[in-house]
Design a protein around this motif. Structure first.
Motif, PDB file in Angstrom:
ATOM      1  N   ALA A  95       0.833  -1.202   0.000  1.00  0.00           N
ATOM      2  CA  ALA A  95       0.000   0.000   0.000  1.00  0.00           C
ATOM      3  C   ALA A  95       0.870   1.256   0.000  1.00  0.00           C
ATOM      4  CB  ALA A  95      -0.915   0.002   1.219  1.00  0.00           C
ATOM      5  N   ILE A 122      -4.292   5.036   0.157  1.00  0.00           N
ATOM      6  CA  ILE A 122      -5.154   5.106   1.341  1.00  0.00           C
ATOM      7  C   ILE A 122      -6.296   6.097   1.115  1.00  0.00           C
ATOM      8  CG2 ILE A 122      -5.196   5.786   3.782  1.00  0.00           C
ATOM      9  CD1 ILE A 122      -2.395   4.670   4.005  1.00  0.00           C
ATOM     10  N   CYS A 162     -10.362   2.053   0.340  1.00  0.00           N
ATOM     11  CA  CYS A 162      -9.474   2.471   1.429  1.00  0.00           C
ATOM     12  C   CYS A 162      -9.897   3.837   1.966  1.00  0.00           C
ATOM     13  CB  CYS A 162      -8.027   2.516   0.943  1.00  0.00           C
ATOM     14  SG  CYS A 162      -7.427   0.928   0.329  1.00  0.00           S
ATOM     15  N   PHE A 215     -10.327  -1.448   8.189  1.00  0.00           N
ATOM     16  CA  PHE A 215      -9.387  -1.307   7.082  1.00  0.00           C
ATOM     17  C   PHE A 215      -9.079  -2.650   6.431  1.00  0.00           C
ATOM     18  CE2 PHE A 215      -8.421   2.506   9.576  1.00  0.00           C
ATOM     19  CZ  PHE A 215      -8.442   3.472   8.575  1.00  0.00           C
ATOM     20  N   VAL A 221      -3.852  -2.558   3.643  1.00  0.00           N
ATOM     21  CA  VAL A 221      -3.575  -1.179   4.065  1.00  0.00           C
ATOM     22  C   VAL A 221      -3.840  -0.989   5.553  1.00  0.00           C
ATOM     23  CG1 VAL A 221      -4.113  -0.242   1.790  1.00  0.00           C
ATOM     24  CG2 VAL A 221      -5.923  -0.352   3.515  1.00  0.00           C
ATOM     25  N   GLY A 269      -3.305   2.461   7.255  1.00  0.00           N
ATOM     26  CA  GLY A 269      -4.587   3.127   7.488  1.00  0.00           C
ATOM     27  C   GLY A 269      -4.835   3.371   8.962  1.00  0.00           C
ATOM     28  N   GLU A 320     -14.493  -6.528   4.698  1.00  0.00           N
ATOM     29  CA  GLU A 320     -13.922  -5.948   3.470  1.00  0.00           C
ATOM     30  C   GLU A 320     -14.813  -6.252   2.265  1.00  0.00           C
ATOM     31  OE1 GLU A 320      -9.854  -6.131   0.743  1.00  0.00           O
ATOM     32  OE2 GLU A 320      -9.896  -7.071   2.714  1.00  0.00           O
TER      33      GLU A 320
END
Length: 504
Positions: A293, A298, A303, A430, A434, A438, A500
């Motif tokens: 990442a 981000i 993200c 997150f 990331v 993040g 996610e």
């Protein structure tokens, strides 16, 4: 002790749904990734709790610093008790002692952005425990003011790293059925640390150079944390991410992840560990997980959505006035005629016990009731409490009971909502690729907004008066309620991979 449970997917509540979908709908294009009934997942409760316990010591040490510093500054400034020749500190110097760990935490949050994915969650926590240890030693043995401040900064860097890595490690190693409870318990441990700091401070306040002993008490706690983290296994999800990104042999890292998962779940996992690891590996392989990442990434796509949810929540956590309300606690209780209010330590302990009770309620309810209901109820109470405090300072100064009710309501509702659930949401929202970077941005937002509120309060009070400052906080709290209602999703019962797939 084994607990039999089944991972159940929950509908997400998101303001960002595609094509104008309502907040309760799941994007059908993302659904196939987690379709079907998951196999029942068994885990040993004892084996699941231990990976929480030692990272949570990072929270104990953070809370202890807050509690101990209130007594340490009194001891440090006393001509008879400080045991130094430089006890006559200016207000700026006292401010540096008090907020030195906050500045260090900001530095730690910035460092975490670059080292988190390189070190991994476990080694980052080991590094945090070493910084806690070194910072406590430097502070306790400081021969002069400059060395004292350096020690506070080093300790604060440990806070920044620990508050970044602990929720991440717990989220990635805990069974999804109790993940919310375990991460929320970290806030419970922060409050325990605060109470421990207040208690140690009250016991050692009359000892010559007592401030050295107050800060030195962190040393054995940091050793326990470091030894415990050395014993714990690495996060299986971090190992699999390293495998996908080519940071080692795929087969070796997969086998290591299986062994770590077996240690984390205990003997009740049986022969299903390889299958669970392969499921995680398959879900991680979707997209472009092999690429590391970048900072720019981000702020793009899913993200960015995760960042808005996580950083937005911890921003509102601070700018609704949490540092400032507690600043007025002793004054409010004194005005109501409470005899304990003349003793700042007793007042702090009283509020600490209330924090402990309400945090306990949140811990018990977060995986049963859900994140959103607790946030909505708790922040609604914060709105009411802030306007009660504003009304007291504006036109009800002859009714101190209003202020006391407002204060206690604020403290209770904050610990029911923003306190534990802010840290919980940023640890689970997150995407894995990331998550390290993040989360570091979200933690940086948390500490930076805390510093902003702390330093802006006095100028604002001088400009518009205390009552209108609480009105401003109340309006911000109303905006945070709108933000929670439309933006914050429900993640109860979902695995990190399901979050996610279904929500982002």
């Amino acid at each position: 002790m084994a607990t039999e449970t089944t991972d159940q997917g929950q509908p997400s509540l998101s303001f960002f749904g595609k094509g104008g979908k309502s907040s309760g709908e799941i994007d059908p294009e993302r659904q196939p990734l987690t379709e079907g009934n998951r196999q029942a997942r068994s885990y040993s409760l004892l084996a699941a709790v231990l990976p929480f316990l030692f990272p949570a010591f990072g929270g104990v040490l953070y809370g202890y610093d807050i509690g101990a510093t209130s007594g340490a500054t009194i001891s440090l400034e006393s001509s008879t008790l400080s045991g130094t020749t430089w006890y006559n500190l200016s207000s700026v110097e006292v401010g540096l002692v008090v907020s030195g760990s906050l500045y260090g935490a900001l530095i730690g949050s910035l460092l975490a952005f670059n080292i988190a994915d390189f070190l991994g969650r476990r080694r980052e926590l080991i590094l945090a425990s070493l910084l806690y240890l070194v910072g406590a030693l430097i502070t306790a043995l400081a021969p002069d003011f400059v060395v004292l401040v350096i020690g506070r900064l080093v300790y604060g860097i440990g806070i920044g790293l620990a508050m970044h890595a602990a929720p991440m490690y717990i989220a990635e190693t805990a069974p999804s059925q109790i993940r919310g409870q375990l991460i929320s318990l970290k806030e419970f441990f922060i409050v325990i640390g605060m109470l421990l700091g207040y208690g140690i401070g009250s016991l050692e306040i009359d000892i010559r150079a007592g401030w050295r002993y107050m800060y030195g008490t962190s040393i054995p706690l940091s050793l326990i944390m470091g030894i415990g983290m050395w014993w714990l296994p690495a996060s299986p999800r971090w190992l699999l991410l390293c495998a996908i990104q080519g940071k080692g042999n795929m087969q070796d890292l997969r086998e290591n992840a299986v062994l770590c998962l077996c240690r984390l779940r205990g003997p009740s996992i049986g022969d299903s560990a390889p299958e669970q690891v392969d499921e995680i590996l398959a879900e991680l392989s979707i997209g472009e997980p092999e690429k590391e990442a970048t900072l720019g990434e981000i702020f793009q796509g899913k993200c960015l959505k995760a960042l808005i949810i996580g950083a937005g929540l911890v921003l509102f956590q601070q700018i609704t006035g949490q540092p400032s309300v507690l600043y007025y606690a002793a004054t409010i209780l004194q005005s109501a005629g409470f005899s304990a209010a003349s003793d700042a330590t007793r007042v702090s302990v009283l509020l600490g016990v209330l924090k402990l009770i309400t945090t306990g309620v949140a811990v018990l309810g977060v995986d049963r009731i859900g994140r959103r209901p607790l946030l909505l109820v708790g922040v609604s109470g914060i709105v009411i409490s802030l306007f009660l405090l504003a009304s007291y300072y504006l036109f009800l100064d002859d009714a101190p009971a209003v202020a006391v009710v407002g204060l206690l309501l604020y403290v209770g509702c904050y610990q029911l909502s923003f306190g534990p659930i802010g840290w919980l949401m940023i640890s689970e929202i997150f995407p894995l690729r990331v998550r390290g970077r993040g989360l570091s941005v979200a933690v940086l937002v948390n500490f930076a907004s805390n510093a902003l509120v702390t330093f802006a309060f006095s100028p604002l009070k001088a400009l518009v008066g205390t009552g209108f400052v609480f009105v401003i906080f109340g309006v911000i709290a109303v905006l945070s309620l709108v933000f929670i209602f439309f933006v914050i999703p429900e993640t109860k019962g979902l695995s990190l991979e399901e979050i996610e797939a279904k929500i982002l």
